[in-house]
Design a protein around this motif. Structure first.
Motif, PDB file in Angstrom:
ATOM      1  N   ARG A  67       0.346  -5.290   7.767  1.00 50.70           N
ATOM      2  CA  ARG A  67      -0.546  -4.888   6.678  1.00 50.70           C
ATOM      3  C   ARG A  67      -1.564  -5.991   6.349  1.00 50.70           C
ATOM      4  N   GLU A  68      -1.085  -7.241   6.319  1.00 47.57           N
ATOM      5  CA  GLU A  68      -1.953  -8.358   5.967  1.00 47.57           C
ATOM      6  C   GLU A  68      -3.066  -8.562   6.998  1.00 47.57           C
ATOM      7  N   SER A  69      -2.718  -8.509   8.278  1.00 47.63           N
ATOM      8  CA  SER A  69      -3.741  -8.715   9.318  1.00 47.63           C
ATOM      9  C   SER A  69      -4.735  -7.558   9.342  1.00 47.63           C
ATOM     10  N   LEU A  70      -4.265  -6.362   9.088  1.00 47.57           N
ATOM     11  CA  LEU A  70      -5.149  -5.205   9.042  1.00 47.57           C
ATOM     12  C   LEU A  70      -6.139  -5.337   7.890  1.00 47.57           C
ATOM     13  N   GLU A  71      -5.650  -5.682   6.731  1.00 44.29           N
ATOM     14  CA  GLU A  71      -6.540  -5.828   5.581  1.00 44.29           C
ATOM     15  C   GLU A  71      -7.541  -6.962   5.786  1.00 44.29           C
ATOM     16  N   ASP A  81      -2.325   2.801   2.417  1.00 48.89           N
ATOM     17  CA  ASP A  81      -1.050   2.749   1.681  1.00 48.89           C
ATOM     18  C   ASP A  81       0.042   3.582   2.335  1.00 48.89           C
ATOM     19  N   HIS A  82      -0.337   4.517   3.189  1.00 46.07           N
ATOM     20  CA  HIS A  82       0.645   5.428   3.798  1.00 46.07           C
ATOM     21  C   HIS A  82       0.743   5.290   5.316  1.00 46.07           C
ATOM     22  N   LEU A  83       0.213   4.218   5.863  1.00 49.59           N
ATOM     23  CA  LEU A  83       0.328   4.022   7.308  1.00 49.59           C
ATOM     24  C   LEU A  83       1.790   3.809   7.692  1.00 49.59           C
ATOM     25  N   PRO A  84       2.228   4.419   8.791  1.00 45.27           N
ATOM     26  CA  PRO A  84       3.637   4.335   9.191  1.00 45.27           C
ATOM     27  C   PRO A  84       3.966   3.086  10.009  1.00 45.27           C
ATOM     28  N   PHE A  85       3.937   1.918   9.372  1.00 44.64           N
ATOM     29  CA  PHE A  85       4.325   0.685  10.059  1.00 44.64           C
ATOM     30  C   PHE A  85       5.762   0.823  10.561  1.00 44.64           C
ATOM     31  N   MET A 110      -2.932  11.509   6.884  1.00 46.27           N
ATOM     32  CA  MET A 110      -3.762  11.842   8.025  1.00 46.27           C
ATOM     33  C   MET A 110      -3.739  13.355   8.283  1.00 46.27           C
ATOM     34  N   LYS A 111      -2.663  13.979   7.886  1.00 49.36           N
ATOM     35  CA  LYS A 111      -2.539  15.426   8.078  1.00 49.36           C
ATOM     36  C   LYS A 111      -3.714  16.156   7.429  1.00 49.36           C
ATOM     37  N   GLU A 112      -4.157  15.667   6.268  1.00 47.36           N
ATOM     38  CA  GLU A 112      -5.264  16.302   5.548  1.00 47.36           C
ATOM     39  C   GLU A 112      -6.563  16.275   6.346  1.00 47.36           C
ATOM     40  N   ASN A 113      -6.725  15.318   7.214  1.00 47.69           N
ATOM     41  CA  ASN A 113      -7.962  15.205   7.987  1.00 47.69           C
ATOM     42  C   ASN A 113      -7.994  16.129   9.205  1.00 47.69           C
ATOM     43  N   GLU A 114      -6.873  16.763   9.537  1.00 50.11           N
ATOM     44  CA  GLU A 114      -6.829  17.598  10.736  1.00 50.11           C
ATOM     45  C   GLU A 114      -7.837  18.741  10.698  1.00 50.11           C
ATOM     46  N   ASN A 115      -8.084  19.291   9.529  1.00 51.75           N
ATOM     47  CA  ASN A 115      -9.014  20.418   9.412  1.00 51.75           C
ATOM     48  C   ASN A 115     -10.302  20.044   8.694  1.00 51.75           C
ATOM     49  N   ALA A 116     -10.518  18.750   8.496  1.00 48.63           N
ATOM     50  CA  ALA A 116     -11.732  18.297   7.816  1.00 48.63           C
ATOM     51  C   ALA A 116     -12.943  18.458   8.734  1.00 48.63           C
ATOM     52  N   ARG A 117     -14.086  18.614   8.120  1.00 50.40           N
ATOM     53  CA  ARG A 117     -15.346  18.682   8.871  1.00 50.40           C
ATOM     54  C   ARG A 117     -15.827  17.269   9.193  1.00 50.40           C
ATOM     55  N   ILE A 118     -16.695  17.158  10.160  1.00 48.15           N
ATOM     56  CA  ILE A 118     -17.289  15.867  10.511  1.00 48.15           C
ATOM     57  C   ILE A 118     -17.957  15.288   9.275  1.00 48.15           C
ATOM     58  N   GLY A 119     -17.662  14.021   9.005  1.00 51.24           N
ATOM     59  CA  GLY A 119     -18.232  13.327   7.856  1.00 51.24           C
ATOM     60  C   GLY A 119     -17.358  13.388   6.613  1.00 51.24           C
ATOM     61  N   GLU A 120     -16.413  14.325   6.547  1.00 49.34           N
ATOM     62  CA  GLU A 120     -15.464  14.382   5.430  1.00 49.34           C
ATOM     63  C   GLU A 120     -14.342  13.403   5.705  1.00 49.34           C
ATOM     64  N   GLY A 121     -13.644  12.964   4.668  1.00 49.86           N
ATOM     65  CA  GLY A 121     -12.557  12.034   4.906  1.00 49.86           C
ATOM     66  C   GLY A 121     -11.784  11.686   3.666  1.00 49.86           C
ATOM     67  N   LEU A 122     -10.924  10.704   3.832  1.00 49.69           N
ATOM     68  CA  LEU A 122     -10.028  10.246   2.785  1.00 49.69           C
ATOM     69  C   LEU A 122     -10.343   8.809   2.421  1.00 49.69           C
ATOM     70  N   PRO A 123     -10.083   8.386   1.199  1.00 50.14           N
ATOM     71  CA  PRO A 123     -10.305   6.984   0.822  1.00 50.14           C
ATOM     72  C   PRO A 123      -9.402   6.050   1.630  1.00 50.14           C
ATOM     73  N   TRP A 124      -9.966   4.917   2.081  1.00 51.50           N
ATOM     74  CA  TRP A 124      -9.216   3.964   2.895  1.00 51.50           C
ATOM     75  C   TRP A 124      -7.953   3.492   2.190  1.00 51.50           C
ATOM     76  N   ASP A 125      -8.029   3.175   0.894  1.00 53.45           N
ATOM     77  CA  ASP A 125      -6.834   2.664   0.213  1.00 53.45           C
ATOM     78  C   ASP A 125      -5.714   3.693   0.218  1.00 53.45           C
TER      79      ASP A 125
END
Length: 142
Positions: free
Chosen positions: A50-54, A20-24, A1-16
């Motif tokens: 993770r299962e319910s989210l997916e 995979d790195h969500l802090p459960f 998520m750190k990478e998205n802090e300076n991203a422009r609107i519409g830019e982003g990261l792949p969901w997978d």
């Protein structure tokens, strides 16, 4: 998520990559806030593993993890009050989910639209909303 802090609107990261790195937490859960997508009304707070989210992402029908039952809980499976995912958002740290939903009927097990019907006013916690439907009717208990 750190990478998205300076991203422009519409830019982003792949969901997978993000998922995979969500802090459960230690129990494998993340808090999930359900919000009515068109009004902004906060409906409830629940937990997702993770299962319910997916499952939620794949099906578009909101599924939580019930801590009291220790199993997946598909919102509305016993009451018919289904939540349909309109948009999933993550906070800046990725440790809290915001589910923007279309809520069918009340979200609360008490029959109220929102679980947040208790308000602190003048030193007292007071009820702010009437049930839309009796819990007995909601869950078929007579």
């Amino acid at each position: 998520m750190k990478e998205n802090e300076n991203a422009r609107i519409g830019e982003g990261l792949p969901w997978d990559r993000v998922s995979d790195h969500l802090p459960f937490n230690a129990d494998g859960l993340l808090p999930a806030i359900a919000q009515q997508h068109d009004t902004g009304e906060v409906l409830m707070l629940a937990w997702m593993n993770r299962e319910s989210l997916e499952e939620t992402v794949v099906t578009g029908r909101v599924c939580y993890f019930s801590r009291s039952r220790g199993k997946l809980w598909r919102k509305g499976e016993s009451s018919g009050q289904v939540q349909h995912l309109v948009e999933l958002r993550l906070d800046c740290d990725g440790d809290t989910l915001l589910l923007r939903v279309q809520q069918d009927g009340p979200a609360c097990h008490t029959g109220r639209r929102s679980c947040f019907y208790n308000a602190l006013r003048d030193g007292r916690v007071v009820v702010t909303d009437e049930p839309l439907i009796a819990p007995e009717e909601l869950y078929g208990k007579k």
